[in-house]
Design an enzyme around this catalytic site. Structure first.
Site, PDB file in Angstrom:
ATOM      1  N   ASP A  20      -1.685  -8.467 -47.630  1.00 32.34           N
ATOM      2  CA  ASP A  20      -2.181  -8.938 -48.921  1.00 32.34           C
ATOM      3  C   ASP A  20      -3.704  -8.901 -49.066  1.00 32.34           C
ATOM      4  O   ASP A  20      -4.431  -9.337 -48.163  1.00 32.34           O
ATOM      5  CB  ASP A  20      -1.761 -10.394 -49.152  1.00 32.34           C
ATOM      6  CG  ASP A  20      -0.289 -10.639 -48.963  1.00 32.34           C
ATOM      7  OD1 ASP A  20       0.435  -9.682 -48.670  1.00 32.34           O
ATOM      8  OD2 ASP A  20       0.132 -11.797 -49.099  1.00 32.34           O
TER       9      ASP A  20
ATOM     10  N   TRP B 221      -2.508  -3.786 -38.366  1.00 39.70           N
ATOM     11  CA  TRP B 221      -1.755  -4.217 -39.549  1.00 39.70           C
ATOM     12  C   TRP B 221      -2.660  -4.793 -40.619  1.00 39.70           C
ATOM     13  O   TRP B 221      -3.577  -5.559 -40.342  1.00 39.70           O
ATOM     14  CB  TRP B 221      -0.742  -5.273 -39.135  1.00 39.70           C
ATOM     15  CG  TRP B 221      -0.066  -5.988 -40.276  1.00 39.70           C
ATOM     16  CD1 TRP B 221      -0.544  -7.083 -40.960  1.00 39.70           C
ATOM     17  CD2 TRP B 221       1.194  -5.670 -40.871  1.00 39.70           C
ATOM     18  NE1 TRP B 221       0.344  -7.456 -41.946  1.00 39.70           N
ATOM     19  CE2 TRP B 221       1.424  -6.608 -41.903  1.00 39.70           C
ATOM     20  CE3 TRP B 221       2.151  -4.685 -40.613  1.00 39.70           C
ATOM     21  CZ2 TRP B 221       2.580  -6.591 -42.688  1.00 39.70           C
ATOM     22  CZ3 TRP B 221       3.300  -4.676 -41.397  1.00 39.70           C
ATOM     23  CH2 TRP B 221       3.498  -5.622 -42.420  1.00 39.70           C
TER      24      TRP B 221
END
Length: 566
Positions: A56, A53
């Site tokens: 930001d 994953w």
């Protein structure tokens, strides 16, 4: 864990994901059952780690000639969870070397996660990181980290301050400890005090940029009032605040409830520390956005060597969590954009950083061509899954042909969704079909429609994903925005970056941007095509078309980089 155990675990997770997804045909999952290196949806020149994953971008900066990108990363899974600061460096914003994580949860003040933040270059040239830590009680606090060796241009080791946390939510001011995150890059005032803003939500859904000041970058004091706030916008994540001219600043907020990146242009009073949006600059999600598609949590930095501001952002998946687990990764970064204030001083303009041009090869140019009503033209000679396309249109019969814009129309996304690329209007839809199958059964459309409103024209820019995949179900939202361009005075331009599962489009020379994530099952790799189309009833002229295949960027780990150096 032994190899056999690992294989059994992997197969078990795949079977569970398939069953949970309730996919009726296994062949629909086959692209995801390949190794990550051979999956057709991995990007070729958009940054993403090899697996797991990512969200930001954090702390982007240039230091000693090296670009640094930190990012939210879960090294354990393809879903959000155990969050650390991933780290990569580059000399050109195209090719990247991935280093070990820069920040890991390790102390009471960040034991539950090292969340988003920013980097600031201090007066002596040393970089400093401010980041949100999730403490042992799940409160959000702000922390400081400094490089262990400032002489190292790659900044591979960071040391957390013994003074952490350096900012905590003030209960006296009714700051919710779970809505207090994402410090910006700090700036130095004329009074030699540092200033930084932190995202927050107050009562009644008031999005807020809390302001803190410091003389030493360690001891911070909350200001009497926020830098700015706006009613009914909800939690402001990943705020960004920066000058765009001698007189203008931009305040950007990532709105958590809608995943929208909106911004306002205005004036900043450095004496009172108040930001005031310009008259007419809408201060909510219905105002200007950095991107009208799948684009969130952006972060900018000033490139001091090339005197430009660079913007990065997280582009998340459209697929489900189960599919993400199956394929073993989730999320990527938009290609770095250069941003500046338009000459009207009312909006930002964005354009891919020019370094992307080093990947261009096999240019295809088209002479001025009339695109007849209802016609289709293939852009041949370009790698359809990995391309950069620039096109501009002129409209010979503009004054007589445009459809009337209805006074009840308010939402451009709704108009794009209702119309779609296959509608038959007067002036449009016309534009590009990308990641298209040879039989045009599968495609992603990026296009314009022109309407007449009184004596002026309204230009709509759309990105339609409804036909983007015949074999997979995922979020196929159609995006749309009005484009501030007068087609009487200038041609309509469109630039589109295509990279397997991401389509970034720039309309009106960068005035409006739309990013989409798509997962075709027919138009993959060498079976992807690009077409120019005109479904309107009037002829359109292609005044310019240039397209390039794009080479693969090099994204390697530190170990691979060291081996390549001998």
């Amino acid at each position: 864990m032994g190899n056999c155990s690992y294989v059994l675990l992997l197969l078990s997770s795949i079977i569970v994901a398939i069953l949970a997804e309730d996919i009726s045909h296994l062949d629909q999952c086959l692209p995801f059952l390949q190794s990550a290196d051979s999956q057709p949806y991995r990007s070729a020149y958009h940054f993403q780690p090899p697996n797991n994953w990512m969200n930001d971008p954090n702390g982007p900066m240039i230091y000693k000639g090296i670009y640094h990108l930190f990012y939210q990363y879960n090294p354990r899974s393809a879903v959000w969870g155990y969050i650390v600061w991933g780290h990569a460096t580059s000399t050109d914003l195209v090719n990247w070397t991935i280093h070990p994580p820069a920040l890991l949860p390790s102390e009471p003040y960040d034991i539950n996660g090292c969340w988003s933040g920013s980097a600031t270059i201090l007066q002596d040239g040393t970089p400093a990181i401010l980041y949100t830590g999730i403490d042992s009680k799940n409160n959000q606090v702000q922390n400081l980290a400094m490089p262990k060796n400032p002489l190292d241009p790659y900044l591979v080791e960071w040391v957390k301050s013994p003074h952490n946390p350096i900012m905590e939510p003030n209960s006296m001011n009714k700051i919710n400890s779970t809505l207090f995150r994402d410090p910006t890059t700090a700036w130095l005032g004329n009074d030699e005090r540092w200033r930084v803003i932190v995202g927050n939500k107050r009562e009644h859904h008031i999005g807020t940029a809390l302001l803190y000041t410091s003389t030493d970058f360690v001891c911070w004091t909350e200001a009497e009032r926020p830098l700015h706030s706006s009613n009914e916008t909800g939690m402001w994540e990943c705020p960004d605040f920066f000058p765009v001219s001698n007189a203008k600043h931009v305040l950007k907020a990532s709105v958590f409830r809608s995943l929208v990146e909106y911004y306002t242009v205005g004036t900043y009073d450095g004496e009172t520390d108040i930001f005031i949006p310009d008259e007419g600059s809408v201060d909510n999600e219905s105002g200007l956005r950095l991107d009208y598609g799948k684009y969130y949590a952006s972060k900018s930095f000033f490139d001091s060597e090339k005197k430009r501001r660079i913007l990065l952002a997280w582009v998340n998946e459209s697929t489900s969590t189960n599919i993400d687990i199956m394929k073993g990764w989730s999320g990527l970064q938009a290609f770095p954009r250069k941003i500046w204030l338009d000459k009207s001083e009312k909006q930002l303009v964005q354009w891919p950083a020019e370094e992307i041009e080093k990947l261009r090869t096999n240019q295809v140019k088209l002479p001025i061509t009339t695109l007849k009503a209802g016609s289709l033209l293939e852009v041949s000679g370009v790698t359809g899954a990995q391309a950069d396309v620039e096109i501009s249109f002129s409209i010979p019969m503009l004054e007589r042909a445009a459809e009337v814009f209805e006074s009840s129309w308010r939402n451009p996304q709704e108009i794009c969704s209702q119309r779609g690329s296959s509608a038959n209007g007067d002036l449009g839809p016309f534009g590009l079909l990308v990641l298209a199958s040879s039989d045009i059964q599968e495609f992603t459309a990026v296009f314009f429609i022109i309407f007449k409103k009184n004596s002026k024209f309204v230009v709509l820019m759309c990105s339609d994903q409804k036909r983007s995949s015949l074999g997979l179900d995922y979020d196929k939202t159609t995006y749309g925005a009005f484009l501030d361009v007068d087609p009487v005075k200038q041609n309509l331009s469109l630039r589109t970056l295509i990279d397997h599962s991401i389509v970034e489009s720039f309309g009106g020379e960068g005035k409006t941007c739309i990013t989409a994530r798509v997962y075709p099952t027919l138009a993959i790799n060498d079976k992807a095509h690009i077409f120019v189309f005109n479904n309107g009833s009037q002829h359109i002229e292609i005044s310019n078309l240039s397209a390039w295949s794009l080479k693969q960027a090099k994204i390697s780990s530190t170990e691979e980089h060291d081996k390549s150096l001998g």
